[in-house]
Design a protein around this motif. Structure first.
Motif, PDB file in Angstrom:
ATOM      1  N   GLU A 220      20.332  35.818  56.949  1.00 23.82           N
ATOM      2  CA  GLU A 220      19.856  37.056  56.364  1.00 23.82           C
ATOM      3  C   GLU A 220      20.912  37.610  55.411  1.00 23.82           C
ATOM      4  OE1 GLU A 220      17.475  40.844  58.221  1.00 23.82           O
ATOM      5  OE2 GLU A 220      19.203  40.059  59.302  1.00 23.82           O
ATOM      6  N   CYS A 221      20.455  38.189  54.291  1.00 28.83           N
ATOM      7  CA  CYS A 221      21.397  38.770  53.321  1.00 28.83           C
ATOM      8  C   CYS A 221      20.747  39.977  52.652  1.00 28.83           C
ATOM      9  CB  CYS A 221      21.804  37.726  52.279  1.00 28.83           C
ATOM     10  SG  CYS A 221      20.464  37.236  51.193  1.00 28.83           S
ATOM     11  N   ALA A 222      21.462  40.591  51.748  1.00 29.71           N
ATOM     12  CA  ALA A 222      20.921  41.709  50.978  1.00 29.71           C
ATOM     13  C   ALA A 222      19.806  41.181  50.081  1.00 29.71           C
ATOM     14  CB  ALA A 222      22.016  42.336  50.138  1.00 29.71           C
ATOM     15  N   PRO A 223      18.807  41.995  49.764  1.00 30.87           N
ATOM     16  CA  PRO A 223      17.695  41.522  48.944  1.00 30.87           C
ATOM     17  C   PRO A 223      18.156  40.994  47.590  1.00 30.87           C
ATOM     18  CG  PRO A 223      17.142  43.638  49.923  1.00 30.87           C
ATOM     19  CD  PRO A 223      18.584  43.378  50.227  1.00 30.87           C
ATOM     20  N   ILE A 224      17.698  39.779  47.263  1.00 30.67           N
ATOM     21  CA  ILE A 224      18.021  39.153  45.977  1.00 30.67           C
ATOM     22  C   ILE A 224      16.871  39.379  45.006  1.00 30.67           C
ATOM     23  CG2 ILE A 224      18.520  36.938  44.864  1.00 30.67           C
ATOM     24  CD1 ILE A 224      19.695  36.076  47.605  1.00 30.67           C
ATOM     25  N   SER A 225      15.660  39.344  45.516  1.00 29.24           N
ATOM     26  CA  SER A 225      14.474  39.621  44.709  1.00 29.24           C
ATOM     27  C   SER A 225      13.415  40.221  45.631  1.00 29.24           C
ATOM     28  CB  SER A 225      13.963  38.340  44.050  1.00 29.24           C
ATOM     29  OG  SER A 225      13.455  37.458  45.022  1.00 29.24           O
ATOM     30  N   LYS A 226      12.193  40.316  45.141  1.00 29.67           N
ATOM     31  CA  LYS A 226      11.126  40.932  45.936  1.00 29.67           C
ATOM     32  C   LYS A 226      10.914  40.192  47.259  1.00 29.67           C
ATOM     33  CE  LYS A 226       6.208  41.998  45.776  1.00 29.67           C
ATOM     34  NZ  LYS A 226       4.987  41.935  44.969  1.00 29.67           N
ATOM     35  N   LEU A 227      10.923  38.865  47.227  1.00 33.33           N
ATOM     36  CA  LEU A 227      10.657  38.077  48.422  1.00 33.33           C
ATOM     37  C   LEU A 227      11.909  37.495  49.075  1.00 33.33           C
ATOM     38  CD1 LEU A 227       7.530  36.095  47.177  1.00 33.33           C
ATOM     39  CD2 LEU A 227       7.572  38.084  48.668  1.00 33.33           C
ATOM     40  N   LYS A 228      12.982  37.320  48.311  1.00 39.11           N
ATOM     41  CA  LYS A 228      14.164  36.634  48.835  1.00 39.11           C
ATOM     42  C   LYS A 228      15.146  37.597  49.488  1.00 39.11           C
ATOM     43  CE  LYS A 228      15.608  34.250  45.245  1.00 39.11           C
ATOM     44  NZ  LYS A 228      16.378  33.260  44.475  1.00 39.11           N
ATOM     45  N   THR A 229      15.278  37.474  50.804  1.00 37.29           N
ATOM     46  CA  THR A 229      16.299  38.229  51.528  1.00 37.29           C
ATOM     47  C   THR A 229      17.073  37.299  52.454  1.00 37.29           C
ATOM     48  OG1 THR A 229      14.713  38.830  53.230  1.00 37.29           O
ATOM     49  CG2 THR A 229      15.031  40.403  51.436  1.00 37.29           C
ATOM     50  N   TRP A 230      17.032  35.996  52.165  1.00 33.98           N
ATOM     51  CA  TRP A 230      17.715  34.982  52.960  1.00 33.98           C
ATOM     52  C   TRP A 230      18.458  34.031  52.028  1.00 33.98           C
ATOM     53  CZ3 TRP A 230      17.288  35.026  58.322  1.00 33.98           C
ATOM     54  CH2 TRP A 230      16.339  35.889  58.847  1.00 33.98           C
ATOM     55  N   THR A 231      19.532  33.456  52.500  1.00 36.11           N
ATOM     56  CA  THR A 231      20.256  32.419  51.760  1.00 36.11           C
ATOM     57  C   THR A 231      20.376  31.183  52.645  1.00 36.11           C
ATOM     58  OG1 THR A 231      22.383  33.250  52.514  1.00 36.11           O
ATOM     59  CG2 THR A 231      21.634  34.006  50.369  1.00 36.11           C
ATOM     60  N   VAL A 232      20.382  30.020  52.021  1.00 31.98           N
ATOM     61  CA  VAL A 232      20.533  28.781  52.770  1.00 31.98           C
ATOM     62  C   VAL A 232      22.009  28.580  53.060  1.00 31.98           C
ATOM     63  CG1 VAL A 232      20.118  26.300  52.789  1.00 31.98           C
ATOM     64  CG2 VAL A 232      18.522  27.817  51.628  1.00 31.98           C
ATOM     65  N   VAL A 233      22.347  28.390  54.336  1.00 34.77           N
ATOM     66  CA  VAL A 233      23.738  28.224  54.737  1.00 34.77           C
ATOM     67  C   VAL A 233      24.143  26.761  54.668  1.00 34.77           C
ATOM     68  CG1 VAL A 233      25.395  28.555  56.611  1.00 34.77           C
ATOM     69  CG2 VAL A 233      23.593  30.229  56.233  1.00 34.77           C
ATOM     70  N   ASP A 234      23.413  25.889  55.381  1.00 39.84           N
ATOM     71  CA  ASP A 234      23.769  24.471  55.367  1.00 39.84           C
ATOM     72  C   ASP A 234      22.583  23.619  55.784  1.00 39.84           C
ATOM     73  OD1 ASP A 234      23.707  25.270  57.987  1.00 39.84           O
ATOM     74  OD2 ASP A 234      25.515  24.212  58.592  1.00 39.84           O
ATOM     75  N   ARG A 235      22.762  22.305  55.617  1.00 34.13           N
ATOM     76  CA  ARG A 235      21.738  21.323  55.950  1.00 34.13           C
ATOM     77  C   ARG A 235      22.013  20.790  57.352  1.00 34.13           C
ATOM     78  NH1 ARG A 235      22.730  18.183  51.960  1.00 34.13           N
ATOM     79  NH2 ARG A 235      21.078  18.937  50.625  1.00 34.13           N
ATOM     80  N   ILE A 236      20.978  20.720  58.168  1.00 31.60           N
ATOM     81  CA  ILE A 236      21.119  20.190  59.517  1.00 31.60           C
ATOM     82  C   ILE A 236      20.595  18.761  59.587  1.00 31.60           C
ATOM     83  CG2 ILE A 236      20.381  20.458  61.916  1.00 31.60           C
ATOM     84  CD1 ILE A 236      20.274  23.451  61.408  1.00 31.60           C
ATOM     85  N   GLY A 237      19.428  18.512  58.996  1.00 32.34           N
ATOM     86  CA  GLY A 237      18.814  17.188  59.026  1.00 32.34           C
ATOM     87  C   GLY A 237      18.420  16.739  57.636  1.00 32.34           C
ATOM     88  N   VAL A 238      18.280  15.425  57.468  1.00 37.05           N
ATOM     89  CA  VAL A 238      17.914  14.867  56.168  1.00 37.05           C
ATOM     90  C   VAL A 238      16.409  14.922  55.980  1.00 37.05           C
ATOM     91  CG1 VAL A 238      19.902  13.356  56.050  1.00 37.05           C
ATOM     92  CG2 VAL A 238      17.819  12.539  57.128  1.00 37.05           C
ATOM     93  N   ALA A 239      15.981  14.767  54.734  1.00 35.89           N
ATOM     94  CA  ALA A 239      14.557  14.829  54.412  1.00 35.89           C
ATOM     95  C   ALA A 239      13.861  13.582  54.912  1.00 35.89           C
ATOM     96  CB  ALA A 239      14.370  14.971  52.907  1.00 35.89           C
TER      97      ALA A 239
END
Length: 132
Positions: free
Chosen positions: A61-80
């Motif tokens: 969770e983070c401060a609002p970046i845009s209307k819908l974005k209030t989250w940032t990606v921290v890291d990758r856990i699993g591969v695609a």
């Protein structure tokens, strides 16, 4: 207050610097008691466009970046997971079969047959000939 951290799967990476992450949670149904899966989608900021569909990621969770974005990606856990469209075997694609008959013969077969004359007109002509 601590920031919430959730884990989910990237379901869309089409937008610039944004990924859509589906977070699933398991809850017990209040009446029937069955365990059910509920999911919710979050728009998360991906500054480097490094996360792709199918990867399991952790978002914070983070401060609002845009209307819908209030989250940032921290890291990758699993591969695609590999997509079926990405794995294309050359033997799997069959060449198109050529038509067995030349195009001219095929056109001749498709021409409509002449329709027989209607019986009522034929009877009327026969009656007219008989009267003459």
């Amino acid at each position: 207050m601590p920031k919430r951290v959730l884990t989910g799967t990237v379901v869309s990476d089409k937008a610039e610097k944004t990924v859509v992450v589906r977070v699933e949670r398991r809850v017990k149904h209040p009446l029937y008691g069955k365990i059910i899966r509920l999911s919710k989608k979050y728009h998360a900021h991906d500054a480097a466009n490094e996360f792709h569909v199918g990867e399991v990621v952790r978002i914070e969770e983070c401060a609002p970046i845009s209307k819908l974005k209030t989250w940032t990606v921290v890291d990758r856990i699993g591969v695609a997971k590999a997509l079926k469209s990405d794995i294309a075997e050359p033997d799997a694609i069959a060449p198109q079969a050529e038509p067995s008959k030349p195009a001219e013969e095929a056109k001749e077969e498709k021409t409509p047959k002449p329709k027989p004359a209607k019986k009522s007109k034929a009877k009327a002509e026969d009656v007219a000939e008989a009267d003459a």
